[in-house]
Write a protein that holds these residues in place. Structure first.
Motif, short mmCIF file in Angstrom:
data_model
loop_
_atom_site.label_atom_id
_atom_site.label_comp_id
_atom_site.label_asym_id
_atom_site.label_seq_id
_atom_site.Cartn_x
_atom_site.Cartn_y
_atom_site.Cartn_z
N UNK A 186 0.81 -1.21 0.00
CA UNK A 186 0.00 0.00 0.00
C UNK A 186 0.84 1.25 0.00
N UNK A 187 0.18 2.42 -0.10
CA UNK A 187 0.91 3.69 -0.17
C UNK A 187 1.50 4.08 1.18
N UNK A 188 2.46 5.03 1.12
CA UNK A 188 3.05 5.58 2.34
C UNK A 188 2.04 6.50 3.00
N UNK A 189 1.64 6.15 4.22
CA UNK A 189 0.66 6.97 4.93
C UNK A 189 0.82 6.78 6.42
N UNK A 190 0.08 7.60 7.19
CA UNK A 190 0.24 7.62 8.64
C UNK A 190 -0.09 6.27 9.26
N UNK A 191 -0.95 5.47 8.61
CA UNK A 191 -1.32 4.16 9.16
C UNK A 191 -0.13 3.21 9.23
N UNK A 192 1.00 3.58 8.63
CA UNK A 192 2.22 2.78 8.79
C UNK A 192 2.58 2.64 10.27
N UNK A 193 2.22 3.64 11.07
CA UNK A 193 2.48 3.57 12.51
C UNK A 193 1.81 2.35 13.13
N UNK A 194 0.64 1.96 12.62
CA UNK A 194 -0.06 0.78 13.16
C UNK A 194 0.79 -0.46 12.97
N UNK A 195 1.43 -0.59 11.81
CA UNK A 195 2.30 -1.75 11.55
C UNK A 195 3.52 -1.72 12.47
N UNK A 196 4.07 -0.55 12.72
CA UNK A 196 5.22 -0.45 13.63
C UNK A 196 4.82 -0.83 15.05
N UNK A 197 3.66 -0.38 15.49
CA UNK A 197 3.21 -0.71 16.85
C UNK A 197 2.88 -2.20 16.97
N UNK A 198 2.33 -2.78 15.93
CA UNK A 198 2.05 -4.23 15.96
C UNK A 198 3.34 -5.02 16.05
N UNK A 199 4.36 -4.60 15.33
CA UNK A 199 5.67 -5.26 15.42
C UNK A 199 6.24 -5.11 16.82
N UNK A 200 6.09 -3.92 17.41
CA UNK A 200 6.59 -3.70 18.77
C UNK A 200 5.93 -4.66 19.75
N UNK A 201 4.64 -4.88 19.58
CA UNK A 201 3.93 -5.79 20.49
C UNK A 201 4.43 -7.22 20.32
N UNK A 202 4.66 -7.65 19.08
CA UNK A 202 5.18 -9.01 18.86
C UNK A 202 6.56 -9.16 19.49
N UNK A 203 7.39 -8.15 19.37
CA UNK A 203 8.73 -8.22 19.95
C UNK A 203 8.66 -8.25 21.48
N UNK A 204 7.73 -7.51 22.05
CA UNK A 204 7.57 -7.57 23.52
C UNK A 204 7.18 -8.96 23.97
N UNK A 205 6.30 -9.60 23.21
CA UNK A 205 5.87 -10.96 23.56
C UNK A 205 7.03 -11.96 23.45
N UNK A 206 8.04 -11.62 22.67
CA UNK A 206 9.24 -12.46 22.54
C UNK A 206 10.29 -12.12 23.58
N UNK A 207 9.97 -11.18 24.47
CA UNK A 207 10.91 -10.82 25.53
C UNK A 207 11.84 -9.67 25.21
N UNK A 208 11.63 -9.01 24.06
CA UNK A 208 12.46 -7.86 23.70
C UNK A 208 11.92 -6.58 24.35
N UNK A 209 12.72 -5.53 24.29
CA UNK A 209 12.32 -4.22 24.84
C UNK A 209 12.35 -3.19 23.70
N UNK A 210 11.28 -3.17 22.88
CA UNK A 210 11.30 -2.32 21.69
C UNK A 210 10.95 -0.87 21.99
#
Length: 297
Positions: free
Chosen positions: A139-163
């Motif tokens: 998809x195009x570059x837009x503000x909703x990209x932040x949602x994908x970044x936050x979703x990745x942060x949550x997955x990393x937290x569940x893996x024990x990382x500190x994003x």
């Protein structure tokens, strides 16, 4: 930071900035140079350039100043990895990957699979060289990209990382502080050269322009700050810049209420789209290169 007289303001503002979490990344101060041959070619202007292409982090650029404050907060919070994202050839992502490498942090980039995602070259190649781990989104570059970044942060937290994710108003506000600091640098250089410009032009539709505009207001608006947009966002960019400036002021302990009407943002030079060069842009790049030996992006 209490309001200060103009003569005391640089020191007071520098002290307020120094009290915030920050890491050292940029080679500063960057030079302020008179473009003699470019000015002569233009005929009706005296052009000086603040050489923020010389900030020294992975080929330089303005984002090194911003990352000093966003990654400063990441380190302060004990993060072990950082998430950023943008277009496939993003300068911010390239410098973020370099900064993370310097600081010993893992770098995760969420990139838009756009027309320049293949073949792997330019900034994208450098992202790989610098060790960034890349996630692609469609998809195009837009503000909703932040949602994908936050979703990745949550997955990393569940893996024990500190994003730590650079997102939204918080990311823009901390980034703007880098250009409050740059204004202090510029102000001192203007004093040395006994200069008072009619305007300062900057390529920005976000944090860089917001920080410069905030600092100019604190100094009594000694000259115009004109932001030339590299992209037309789907949201009100001037409103977002005002929020970033006001939040940055709050970080410094300064009451401030800038509105969208305080920002001069010119979107007339975007051309066919983000990162798509227009004939006029190519002519400007060639003129600056052939008169000053300076390469513009």
């Amino acid at each position: 930071m209490a309001r200060a007289e103009l003569s005391d303001l640089p020191a007071a503002l520098a002290a307020a900035l120094a009290a915030l979490p920050r890491v050292s990344l940029a080679h500063t101060p960057t030079p302020l140079e008179f473009c003699r041959r470019l000015s002569r070619a233009l005929g009706d202007a005296e052009v000086w350039i603040k050489r923020d292409d010389c900030t020294g982090l992975a080929f330089g650029g303005n984002k090194a100043r911003q990352l000093e404050f966003t990654l400063g907060e990441a380190v302060h919070q004990g993060a072990d990895c950082v998430i950023q994202g943008a277009a496939s050839q993003s300068n911010h992502c390239r410098q973020c990957a370099a900064a993370c490498a310097r600081l010993g942090l893992a770098c995760y980039l969420v990139l838009v699979r756009d027309a320049r995602a293949e073949p792997v070259q330019g900034n994208l190649l450098l992202d790989h060289v610098l060790g960034a781990q890349i996630t692609w989104v469609e998809g195009p570059l837009r503000e909703s990209l932040d949602d994908a970044k936050l979703a990745l942060a949550e997955r990393l937290r569940q893996e024990g990382r500190r994003p730590y994710a650079i997102v939204g108003d918080r990311g823009r506000a901390l980034s703007a502080l880098g250009y409050v600091n740059a204004f202090l640098e510029l102000w001192a250089q203007l004093e040395v050269h006994s200069l008072r410009p009619d305007a300062v032009y900057v390529c920005s539709a976000g944090a860089t322009g917001a920080g410069l505009r905030l600092a100019a207001r604190l100094f009594g608006d000694p000259f115009r700050i004109v932001s030339i947009a590299p992209i037309r966002w789907e949201y009100d960019a001037r409103e977002a810049m005002a929020r970033a400036a006001n939040l940055a002021a709050a970080e410094l302990g300064i009451p401030m209420h800038l509105t969208r009407d305080d920002f001069h943002l010119d979107e007339g030079y975007v051309g066919p789209g983000y990162g798509q060069i227009s004939p006029e842009a190519r002519a400007a790049i060639e003129l600056t290169a052939r008169t000053e030996g300076i390469l513009l992006d």
